[in-house]
Design a protein around this motif. Structure first.
Motif, PDB file in Angstrom:
ATOM      1  N   ASN A   1      12.545   2.240   7.128  1.00  0.00           N
ATOM      2  CA  ASN A   1      13.236   1.831   5.902  1.00  0.00           C
ATOM      3  C   ASN A   1      12.238   1.644   4.753  1.00  0.00           C
ATOM      4  N   ILE A   2      11.078   1.092   5.043  1.00  0.00           N
ATOM      5  CA  ILE A   2      10.025   0.937   4.028  1.00  0.00           C
ATOM      6  C   ILE A   2       9.533   2.310   3.581  1.00  0.00           C
ATOM      7  N   PHE A   3       9.286   3.182   4.555  1.00  0.00           N
ATOM      8  CA  PHE A   3       8.833   4.541   4.231  1.00  0.00           C
ATOM      9  C   PHE A   3       9.827   5.224   3.290  1.00  0.00           C
ATOM     10  N   ASN A   4      11.100   5.161   3.633  1.00  0.00           N
ATOM     11  CA  ASN A   4      12.132   5.812   2.810  1.00  0.00           C
ATOM     12  C   ASN A   4      12.191   5.217   1.411  1.00  0.00           C
ATOM     13  N   ARG A   5      12.056   3.906   1.317  1.00  0.00           N
ATOM     14  CA  ARG A   5      12.067   3.243   0.005  1.00  0.00           C
ATOM     15  C   ARG A   5      10.880   3.701  -0.839  1.00  0.00           C
ATOM     16  N   LYS A   6       9.701   3.763  -0.219  1.00  0.00           N
ATOM     17  CA  LYS A   6       8.500   4.199  -0.938  1.00  0.00           C
ATOM     18  C   LYS A   6       8.628   5.666  -1.366  1.00  0.00           C
ATOM     19  N   GLU A   7       9.198   6.501  -0.524  1.00  0.00           N
ATOM     20  CA  GLU A   7       9.393   7.911  -0.852  1.00  0.00           C
ATOM     21  C   GLU A   7      10.366   8.074  -2.018  1.00  0.00           C
ATOM     22  N   GLU A   8      11.422   7.290  -2.001  1.00  0.00           N
ATOM     23  CA  GLU A   8      12.466   7.403  -3.021  1.00  0.00           C
ATOM     24  C   GLU A   8      12.027   6.829  -4.374  1.00  0.00           C
ATOM     25  N   LEU A   9      11.385   5.652  -4.345  1.00  0.00           N
ATOM     26  CA  LEU A   9      11.109   4.944  -5.598  1.00  0.00           C
ATOM     27  C   LEU A   9       9.629   4.709  -5.886  1.00  0.00           C
ATOM     28  N   GLY A  10       8.766   5.247  -5.039  1.00  0.00           N
ATOM     29  CA  GLY A  10       7.331   5.044  -5.241  1.00  0.00           C
ATOM     30  C   GLY A  10       6.800   3.927  -4.358  1.00  0.00           C
ATOM     31  N   TYR A  11       5.510   3.970  -4.121  1.00  0.00           N
ATOM     32  CA  TYR A  11       4.935   3.043  -3.152  1.00  0.00           C
ATOM     33  C   TYR A  11       4.968   1.591  -3.612  1.00  0.00           C
ATOM     34  N   LYS A  12       5.042   1.339  -4.909  1.00  0.00           N
ATOM     35  CA  LYS A  12       5.064  -0.034  -5.410  1.00  0.00           C
ATOM     36  C   LYS A  12       6.431  -0.700  -5.253  1.00  0.00           C
TER      37      LYS A  12
ATOM     38  N   LYS B   1       0.817  -1.217   0.000  1.00  0.00           N
ATOM     39  CA  LYS B   1       0.000   0.000   0.000  1.00  0.00           C
ATOM     40  C   LYS B   1       0.850   1.266   0.000  1.00  0.00           C
ATOM     41  N   LYS B   2       0.203   2.362  -0.339  1.00  0.00           N
ATOM     42  CA  LYS B   2       0.819   3.675  -0.134  1.00  0.00           C
ATOM     43  C   LYS B   2       0.992   3.867   1.367  1.00  0.00           C
ATOM     44  N   TRP B   3       1.957   4.689   1.744  1.00  0.00           N
ATOM     45  CA  TRP B   3       2.240   4.898   3.166  1.00  0.00           C
ATOM     46  C   TRP B   3       0.988   5.367   3.913  1.00  0.00           C
ATOM     47  N   SER B   4       0.245   6.280   3.336  1.00  0.00           N
ATOM     48  CA  SER B   4      -0.959   6.793   4.006  1.00  0.00           C
ATOM     49  C   SER B   4      -1.974   5.679   4.244  1.00  0.00           C
ATOM     50  N   ALA B   5      -2.078   4.740   3.340  1.00  0.00           N
ATOM     51  CA  ALA B   5      -2.988   3.605   3.524  1.00  0.00           C
ATOM     52  C   ALA B   5      -2.425   2.624   4.553  1.00  0.00           C
ATOM     53  N   MET B   6      -1.118   2.497   4.604  1.00  0.00           N
ATOM     54  CA  MET B   6      -0.504   1.630   5.620  1.00  0.00           C
ATOM     55  C   MET B   6      -0.837   2.148   7.015  1.00  0.00           C
ATOM     56  N   ILE B   7      -0.748   3.471   7.189  1.00  0.00           N
ATOM     57  CA  ILE B   7      -1.026   4.072   8.497  1.00  0.00           C
ATOM     58  C   ILE B   7      -2.453   3.765   8.948  1.00  0.00           C
ATOM     59  N   ASN B   8      -3.380   3.688   8.014  1.00  0.00           N
ATOM     60  CA  ASN B   8      -4.784   3.417   8.335  1.00  0.00           C
ATOM     61  C   ASN B   8      -5.108   1.933   8.429  1.00  0.00           C
ATOM     62  N   SER B   9      -4.132   1.078   8.236  1.00  0.00           N
ATOM     63  CA  SER B   9      -4.340  -0.370   8.287  1.00  0.00           C
ATOM     64  C   SER B   9      -4.491  -0.858   9.732  1.00  0.00           C
TER      65      SER B   9
END
Length: 148
Positions: free
Chosen positions: A74-85, A50-58
């Motif tokens: 580390n997951i947050f940083n990876r998603k920010e750098e390269l996209g949530y996928k 999921k996108k980070w915002s959706a992860m927070i609501n999980s």
């Protein structure tokens, strides 16, 4: 007979993103959060994709935030750098490499298997060997998971 890994994606993610290395189970997460095992299992199917915002609501976010904060950052940083996928791609790549190794080892032993997601299907006579190979390879890959 079906032989599959238990809670594979959370344990792959724990390895890839440098979590604690403890084995994560659906039961442990459910008990910690006071939710059903089924809810934890279903949420684990998509949580890390999921996108980070959706992860927070999980429903499982609190467990990981409180118990695996470094991994989550580390997951947050990876998603920010390269996209949530990107985390989904990392996990899928690692899972397919693991399953490829399982299949190579088993077919090299003359055992035919059918691959479906995180499980292998074989005849009942070979199930013990299939479990042993899958367990050994998970350990060799550094993934702390169990075989169902």
């Amino acid at each position: 007979m079906e032989t599959d890994y238990t809670c594979l994606h959370p344990n792959i993610v724990n390895f890839i993103y440098k979590g604690s290395g403890r084995t994560v189970t659906h039961e442990e997460v459910a008990k910690f959060l006071n939710i059903s095992k089924l809810e934890a299992k279903i949420e684990h199917l998509s949580f890390f994709n999921k996108k980070w915002s959706a992860m927070i609501n999980s429903s499982v976010f609190k467990y990981y935030w409180l118990n695996e904060r470094s991994m989550m950052m580390n997951i947050f940083n990876r998603k920010e750098e390269l996209g949530y996928k990107s985390s989904s791609e990392d996990c899928f790549y690692f899972e397919t490499k693991l399953m490829e190794q399982n299949i190579k080892d088993l077919t090299g032993m003359g055992i035919d298997v059918l691959y479906c997601f995180d499980c292998l299907y074989s005849n009942k006579a070979n199930q013990k060997t299939v479990k042993e190979v899958m367990d050994r390879n998970a350990k060799l890959f550094g993934i702390n998971t169990k075989i169902n």
